[in-house]
Design an enzyme around this catalytic site. Structure first.
Site, PDB file in Angstrom:
ATOM      1  N   GLU A  17       0.891  -1.177   0.000  1.00  0.00           N
ATOM      2  CA  GLU A  17       0.000   0.000   0.000  1.00  0.00           C
ATOM      3  C   GLU A  17       0.916   1.210   0.000  1.00  0.00           C
ATOM      4  OE1 GLU A  17      -3.361   0.110  -0.008  1.00  0.00           O
ATOM      5  OE2 GLU A  17      -3.732  -2.035   0.106  1.00  0.00           O
ATOM      6  N   CYS A  58      -2.078   9.641   2.603  1.00  0.00           N
ATOM      7  CA  CYS A  58      -1.616   9.010   1.356  1.00  0.00           C
ATOM      8  C   CYS A  58      -2.515   9.336   0.172  1.00  0.00           C
ATOM      9  CB  CYS A  58      -1.499   7.506   1.533  1.00  0.00           C
ATOM     10  SG  CYS A  58      -3.063   6.728   1.987  1.00  0.00           S
TER      11      CYS A  58
HETATM   12  P1  NAD Z   1       8.240   4.436   5.096  1.00  0.00           P
HETATM   13  O1  NAD Z   1       8.227   3.630   3.834  1.00  0.00           O
HETATM   14  O2  NAD Z   1       9.390   5.319   5.360  1.00  0.00           O
HETATM   15  O3  NAD Z   1       8.121   3.489   6.403  1.00  0.00           O
HETATM   16  C1  NAD Z   1       7.141   2.506   6.564  1.00  0.00           C
HETATM   17  C2  NAD Z   1       7.655   1.401   7.475  1.00  0.00           C
HETATM   18  O4  NAD Z   1       8.806   0.814   6.891  1.00  0.00           O
HETATM   19  C3  NAD Z   1       8.036   1.832   8.889  1.00  0.00           C
HETATM   20  O5  NAD Z   1       7.457   0.949   9.818  1.00  0.00           O
HETATM   21  C4  NAD Z   1       9.546   1.723   8.909  1.00  0.00           C
HETATM   22  O6  NAD Z   1      10.064   1.321  10.146  1.00  0.00           O
HETATM   23  C5  NAD Z   1       9.836   0.668   7.874  1.00  0.00           C
HETATM   24  N1  NAD Z   1      11.141   0.879   7.218  1.00  0.00           N
HETATM   25  C6  NAD Z   1      11.741   2.069   6.964  1.00  0.00           C
HETATM   26  N2  NAD Z   1      12.930   1.886   6.348  1.00  0.00           N
HETATM   27  C7  NAD Z   1      13.077   0.549   6.211  1.00  0.00           C
HETATM   28  C8  NAD Z   1      14.101  -0.270   5.645  1.00  0.00           C
HETATM   29  N3  NAD Z   1      15.208   0.250   5.107  1.00  0.00           N
HETATM   30  N4  NAD Z   1      13.939  -1.615   5.678  1.00  0.00           N
HETATM   31  C9  NAD Z   1      12.830  -2.148   6.212  1.00  0.00           C
HETATM   32  N5  NAD Z   1      11.828  -1.425   6.762  1.00  0.00           N
HETATM   33  C10 NAD Z   1      11.952  -0.093   6.761  1.00  0.00           C
HETATM   34  O7  NAD Z   1       6.871   5.221   5.040  1.00  0.00           O
HETATM   35  P2  NAD Z   1       6.397   6.392   5.973  1.00  0.00           P
HETATM   36  O8  NAD Z   1       7.307   7.558   5.780  1.00  0.00           O
HETATM   37  O9  NAD Z   1       6.171   5.876   7.330  1.00  0.00           O
HETATM   38  O10 NAD Z   1       4.967   6.703   5.322  1.00  0.00           O
HETATM   39  C11 NAD Z   1       4.799   7.584   4.255  1.00  0.00           C
HETATM   40  C12 NAD Z   1       4.495   6.885   2.955  1.00  0.00           C
HETATM   41  O11 NAD Z   1       3.496   5.916   3.149  1.00  0.00           O
HETATM   42  C13 NAD Z   1       3.949   7.828   1.909  1.00  0.00           C
HETATM   43  O12 NAD Z   1       4.528   7.545   0.667  1.00  0.00           O
HETATM   44  C14 NAD Z   1       2.453   7.510   1.875  1.00  0.00           C
HETATM   45  O13 NAD Z   1       1.825   7.806   0.663  1.00  0.00           O
HETATM   46  C15 NAD Z   1       2.480   6.056   2.159  1.00  0.00           C
HETATM   47  N6  NAD Z   1       1.196   5.625   2.707  1.00  0.00           N
HETATM   48  C16 NAD Z   1       0.406   4.832   1.958  1.00  0.00           C
HETATM   49  C17 NAD Z   1      -0.833   4.443   2.443  1.00  0.00           C
HETATM   50  C18 NAD Z   1      -1.741   3.563   1.674  1.00  0.00           C
HETATM   51  O14 NAD Z   1      -2.705   3.086   2.250  1.00  0.00           O
HETATM   52  N7  NAD Z   1      -1.485   3.291   0.412  1.00  0.00           N
HETATM   53  C19 NAD Z   1      -1.240   4.874   3.704  1.00  0.00           C
HETATM   54  C20 NAD Z   1      -0.389   5.688   4.442  1.00  0.00           C
HETATM   55  C21 NAD Z   1       0.835   6.059   3.935  1.00  0.00           C
END
Ligand code: NAD
Length: 461
Positions: free
Chosen positions: A213, A247
């Site tokens: 997502e 998002c």
């Molecule tokens: P992110 O991708 O930075 O982090 C998400 C998760 O991934 C966190 O729990 C984090 O600990 C983990 N993570 C981070 N780096 C990692 C790595 N190198 N290896 C493994 N895991 C890792 O996302 P964010 O900044 O928390 O959220 C923002 C993004 O999420 C935006 O792009 C937004 O559009 C998207 N989003 C999508 C939806 C949806 O339903 N489609 C909903 C909310 C947010």
């Protein structure tokens, strides 16, 4: 330190695998009872959820209840689970006669759910509802960037479930990587594109299926045949709830050139109506999650011409609800998902050109169109691709019970909410059962000319 975390992750996984093997999660009564426990735990912890959303994101209480709205998912599953889980009969064809066939949804096993910080409670709980409904065990990894909410998620889950059934592992990137090194039966990830690729790569090592997502730049097309006041309010609401960190927030506006000045005035008015003269003092306006995102967003404030907002305060991580006019496709603000309270306004003359601009870019998570014209609505629906569409409003499509939610192309793969969530966490096992009382034998060797002829007739009929 790392080794200790590794050991505990592995022991939780082992315990969950063993519990899954007992078959207890297969029973529909068990699943319904767990959903009821979850419902009760959410209701009991609502004050803590609200407080955590305030501490993590400066959320007004009203907007904190968006998190608690994940209760709707629980209620829907409680009502419909029996129907979703029912085996579905399929008619076999004459070649299999005598036989019956059916599809049986069954749980996958132990699933991993990794969440982001922007709706840090809801985006853990809503996928969990699908996982529980489908009969799985689950490990949740909330975002480290919303630590207060992560603690509440952990506390709530511990109060409702044994660790061998549903567990929460708190921590940052390292913990996430340790989890991803293990084999799961499904990984459900919500977050950005870059980490989505890392998740998919890790999952590929174990051939684990993934739901991603993700986000993207969701366009908002505005035609000239609209209710101006409502359009402005609906755009401003969808863009500036949670200070733009949604998002499916409209990322940018593509406005019919002729109405741009009037729409800009209506948007300015809506910002004023919602947040007053000084949005920084409004109790109804949130804050940016952390310094890194604050600094990233601040660089966009110099793009185009500021026609509303533009102010910021690093101490409080406040960025005003901002409208940027005269923005071009090549400006920095148009290169990546904004994910903050800045709304660039671009214009178009011909709808075909606007559609071509959208289609030339990665497929967005949401697409918004404001227009009363049915033909134009159809034209946009048929000539663009996006995770979802909402006509004459923003964001609200996410709350329709029964509409699957998910992305397409770079905005993600797979979907959830309601039955879609149940399906995502289920394997739909196909079963054929033959009877012994008749065995026509036409398919067995030796392949005589007669059998070949019969088979040819069956195949080509
Ligand atoms: P992110 O991708 O930075 O982090 C998400 C998760 O991934 C966190 O729990 C984090 O600990 C983990 N993570 C981070 N780096 C990692 C790595 N190198 N290896 C493994 N895991 C890792 O996302 P964010 O900044 O928390 O959220 C923002 C993004 O999420 C935006 O792009 C937004 O559009 C998207 N989003 C999508 C939806 C949806 O339903 N489609 C909903 C909310 C947010």
């Amino acid at each position: 330190m790392v080794a200790a975390a590794d050991t505990s992750i592995q022991s939780i996984l082992q315990a969950q695998r063993a519990f899954f093997q007992t078959g207890q999660t297969q029973s529909i009564e068990f699943r319904l009872a767990q959903l009821q426990r979850l419902q009760q735990a959410i209701v009991e912890h609502q004050a803590e959820i609200v407080e955590a959303a305030r501490a993590d994101l400066g959320r007004p209480e009203f907007e904190a209840y968006f998190e608690i709205a994940s209760l709707n998912e629980v209620k829907k599953a409680l009502k419909q689970l029996k129907r979703w889980a029912k085996p579905r009969r399929v008619l076999p064809s004459i070649e299999q006669f005598p036989a019956c066939a059916w599809v049986r949804p069954e749980p996958l096993g132990v699933v991993l759910i990794i969440g982001p910080w922007n709706y840090p409670f809801q985006l853990m709980i809503s996928p969990l509802v699908g996982a529980i409904a489908a009969g799985n065990c689950a490990i949740l990894k909330p975002s480290e960037h919303a630590p207060q909410t992560a603690h509440v998620v952990a506390k709530l889950i511990r109060s409702a479930f044994e660790e061998r059934y549903v567990a929460v592992v708190e921590g940052g990137v390292e913990v996430s990587q340790q989890l991803l090194a293990e084999r799961f039966d499904h990984i459900f990830f919500t977050g950005g594109k870059a980490i989505g690729k890392i998740v998919m790569e890790a999952a590929a090592k174990h051939l684990t299926p993934v739901t991603l997502e993700l986000g993207g730049k969701s366009p908002c097309l505005v035609d000239d045949d609209i209710d101006l006041d409502q359009t402005a309010k609906r755009i401003i609401w969808g863009k500036f709830i949670n200070a733009g960190q949604t998002c499916i927030a409209p990322d940018y506006l593509l406005v019919k050139q002729a109405i741009k000045p009037t729409l800009v005035a209506a948007l300015q008015q809506a910002i004023h109506t919602f947040y007053g003269d000084r949005p920084a003092e409004s109790p109804d306006y949130g804050r940016i999650i952390n310094q890194r995102h604050f600094e990233r967003l601040q660089t966009y404030l110099s793009d185009g011409t500021t026609v509303a907002g533009g102010e910021s305060n690093p101490q409080t991580r406040y960025i005003a609800p901002t409208l940027l006019d005269n923005v071009g496709w090549d400006d920095p603000v148009m290169q990546e998902e904004i994910f903050g309270p800045i709304l660039p306004i671009l214009a178009y003359d011909r709808l075909e050109d606007a559609i071509a601009q959208i289609s030339a870019r990665p497929k967005p998570l949401a697409l918004y169109l404001f227009s009363r014209d049915q033909e134009k609505q159809q034209q946009v629906l048929h000539s663009t691709s996006s995770g979802g569409v909402c006509v004459n409003d923003t964001v609200m499509h996410i709350a329709v019970p029964g509409l699957p939610f998910g992305g397409v192309g770079e905005s993600g793969m797979g979907s959830y909410h309601g039955k879609a969530g149940f399906d995502t966490f289920s394997h739909h096992k196909s079963i054929l059962k033959r009877a012994f009382w008749l065995d026509p034998g036409w398919r067995y060797a030796p392949y005589t000319a007669k059998r070949l002829q019969l088979f040819k007739r069956i195949v080509t009929k």
